[in-house]
Write an enzyme that holds these catalytic residues in place. Structure first.
Site, short mmCIF file in Angstrom:
data_model
loop_
_atom_site.label_atom_id
_atom_site.label_comp_id
_atom_site.label_asym_id
_atom_site.label_seq_id
_atom_site.Cartn_x
_atom_site.Cartn_y
_atom_site.Cartn_z
N ASP A 191 57.29 61.50 12.77
CA ASP A 191 56.91 60.09 12.98
C ASP A 191 57.23 59.70 14.43
O ASP A 191 58.28 60.04 14.96
CB ASP A 191 57.69 59.19 12.01
N THR A 197 40.77 54.50 3.92
CA THR A 197 40.91 53.16 3.37
C THR A 197 39.62 52.71 2.69
O THR A 197 38.52 53.10 3.11
CB THR A 197 41.32 52.17 4.48
N SER A 225 36.91 45.89 10.79
CA SER A 225 37.82 45.71 11.93
C SER A 225 37.83 47.02 12.71
O SER A 225 37.41 48.07 12.21
CB SER A 225 39.25 45.40 11.46
N TYR A 235 40.42 48.67 13.34
CA TYR A 235 41.30 49.58 12.57
C TYR A 235 40.49 50.33 11.51
O TYR A 235 40.54 51.56 11.42
CB TYR A 235 42.44 48.80 11.90
N HIS A 236 39.75 49.55 10.69
CA HIS A 236 39.00 50.21 9.62
C HIS A 236 37.96 51.17 10.22
O HIS A 236 37.70 52.25 9.66
CB HIS A 236 38.32 49.16 8.73
N LYS A 275 39.27 54.61 10.97
CA LYS A 275 39.33 55.49 9.78
C LYS A 275 37.97 56.14 9.51
O LYS A 275 37.89 57.27 9.04
CB LYS A 275 39.76 54.69 8.55
N VAL A 314 47.99 48.22 -0.78
CA VAL A 314 49.17 48.61 -1.57
C VAL A 314 50.11 47.41 -1.70
O VAL A 314 50.27 46.64 -0.77
CB VAL A 314 49.92 49.78 -0.90
N ASN A 317 52.02 41.19 -0.82
CA ASN A 317 53.38 41.20 -0.27
C ASN A 317 53.66 39.90 0.48
O ASN A 317 54.73 39.30 0.36
CB ASN A 317 53.57 42.40 0.68
#
Ligand code: NAD
Ligand code: USQ
Length: 388
Positions: free
Chosen positions: A31, A144, A179, A181-182, A185, A211, A240
């Site tokens: 990481d 995703t 986005s 980000y998406h 992927k 999640v 969350n």
């Protein structure tokens, strides 16, 4: 098996590392700590306190007697990444090591470029490391559900049969992500599928929904083994966030009408799905896709669920429809197929009373750690210079 977990210090990576270690696998976490750097740079923090990566692995050893190897390194650092591959010789690779939020990627040019660089080039390095040092290793990559967007037809698991002008073929399902980000992927998926075809690698792309939850059998063993609970406007995901908002009486932030419907999955099912994927690799050269979700909800349904559960904890929370900072459909059709992992043996934990109450209790117990300034979204999809 020897299993290398890229991004093994993250929200999902750490519980995954402990779960696979508990099943008897030899696990290495790799990481870059970019997630922790972001918090330090911007004054963000997990709602539930988390220990350092070094303290985590030490606590895991103390509690279970099992070792999780830890390496700090970036997937884009070829020297460190290839060294980890050569020394550890992974038989399976779980790739969770990416910049993973849409708002981060939409902040401005720098953050969009970082997302592309980190995710797409990082994954390219991973593909080359697999080819050069571990060609038989099964690559399990977290994609995703947002890769597909929200088309007005059923979403298949990765591929769709198309009849066109009298001919037919099975082709990748169309992608309409929402986005940068998406989109990163989507680019990864194409690069991975291509690498499998030309080099004979074997990969599983897991198109996961949102999640929720922070509790697995392993995180429960000791507070030092907790995983992060993000509630802020950049890293916090819908449910969350809503739990944290209820804990401090901050009106639940429904973006626009709230008819946005997404796939959801409990963190306990995430760790099991990834194990199931690892245990069921495709043939040499194979690229398989599973849609990793167990239920679907609209944002408004989730907000109302949290609101109606709050009195059970002696609290009350309002619900507010705020201007949607994103460019997305607020009412749409959504019907994804998700039978692949069920066929492999997944037994889902659904979002019902006890699970939600557990999450809300964790939020209430840590409510003094909530910084209300971090809740309201400031990143707009329509602007190019958003402040946080
Ligand atoms: P996270 O940000 O908590 O964890 C990601 C980890 O990867 C972090 O510890 C970060 O430091 C590390 N990392 C990032 N870039 C790296 C790089 N270049 N090299 C090495 N390490 C790097 O995110 P998460 O929620 O645990 O998500 C893990 C994966 O699952 C991501 O790929 C994400 O896109 C995917 N996913 C997450 C969700 C969700 O709801 N959390 C849903 C669907 C898919
Ligand atoms: N939303 C609200 N209020 C909020 C936060 C979000 O209404 O306070 C809405 C968003 O507008 C969106 C939906 O909830 O319509 C989901 O947003 P999110 O932030 O919970 O999730 P998303 O941006 O899609 O990203 C998260 C993870 C990402 C993962 C993705 C799975 O951060 O890593 O890839 O979920 S999926 O959504 O299926 O693509």
């Amino acid at each position: 098996m020897r299993i290398l977990i890229l991004g093994g210090d993250g929200y999902l990576g750490w519980p995954q590392a402990m779960y696979l270690s508990a099943q008897g696998h030899e696990v290495m976490v790799y990481d870059s700590l970019m997630r922790r750097h972001f918090d330090l740079e911007n004054g963000f923090d997990s709602l539930v306190p988390i220990t350092t990566p070094q303290e985590r692995v030490a606590a895991w050893k103390e509690v279970t007697g099992k070792e999780v190897h830890l390496r700090i390194g970036d997937t884009r650092d070829w020297t460190l990444l290839s060294k980890a591959f050569q020394e550890f010789q992974p038989e399976a690779l779980v790739h969770l090591g990416e910049q993973r939020t849409a708002p981060y990627s939409m902040m401005d040019r720098e953050h969009a470029l970082f997302t592309m660089d980190n995710n797409v080039l990082g994954t390219m390095n991973v593909l080359y490391a697999l080819k050069d040092y571990a060609p038989d290793c099964h690559h399990v990559k977290l994609g995703t559900m947002g890769e597909y967007g929200t088309p007005n037809i059923d979403i298949e698991e990765g591929f769709i049969e198309i009849n066109h002008n009298g001919r037919k073929d099975t082709l990748p399902f169309p992608k309409q992500p929402g986005s940068f980000y998406h989109l990163s992927k989507v680019h990864d998926s194409h690069n991975i599928m291509f690498a499998c075809r030309i080099w004979g690698l074997r990969s599983t792309d897991l198109n996961q929904g949102v999640v929720y939850g922070i509790e697995t059998e392993e995180t429960k063993l000791d507070p030092r083994l907790a995983t992060r609970f993000d509630y802020d406007q950049i890293y916090g995901t819908a449910l969350n966030r809503f739990c944290a908002q209820a804990a401090v009486g901050y009106p639940i932030t429904v973006h626009g009408k709230g008819g946005q419907t997404r796939g959801f999955i409990n963190i306990r099912d995430t760790v099991r799905c990834i194990e199931l994927a690892i245990l069921n690799p495709p043939e040499e050269g194979g690229y398989q896709v599973f849609n990793q979700l167990t239920e679907q909800f609209s944002v408004l349904q989730l907000a109302e669920l949290v609101q109606s559960t709050a009195p059970e904890l002696g609290i009350e929370v309002a619900l507010e429809h705020i201007e949607n900072p994103r460019v997305e459909l607020e009412e749409h059709y959504f019907n994804p197929v998700h039978t692949g992992l069920l066929k492999l043996g997944l037994q889902p934990h659904f979002l019902q009373g006890a699970v939600l109450i557990g999450m809300m209790q964790a939020a209430v117990a840590n409510k003094d750690r909530v910084d209300k300034k971090l809740i309201a979204p400031t990143v707009s999809w329509r602007k190019t210079d958003n402040a946080i």
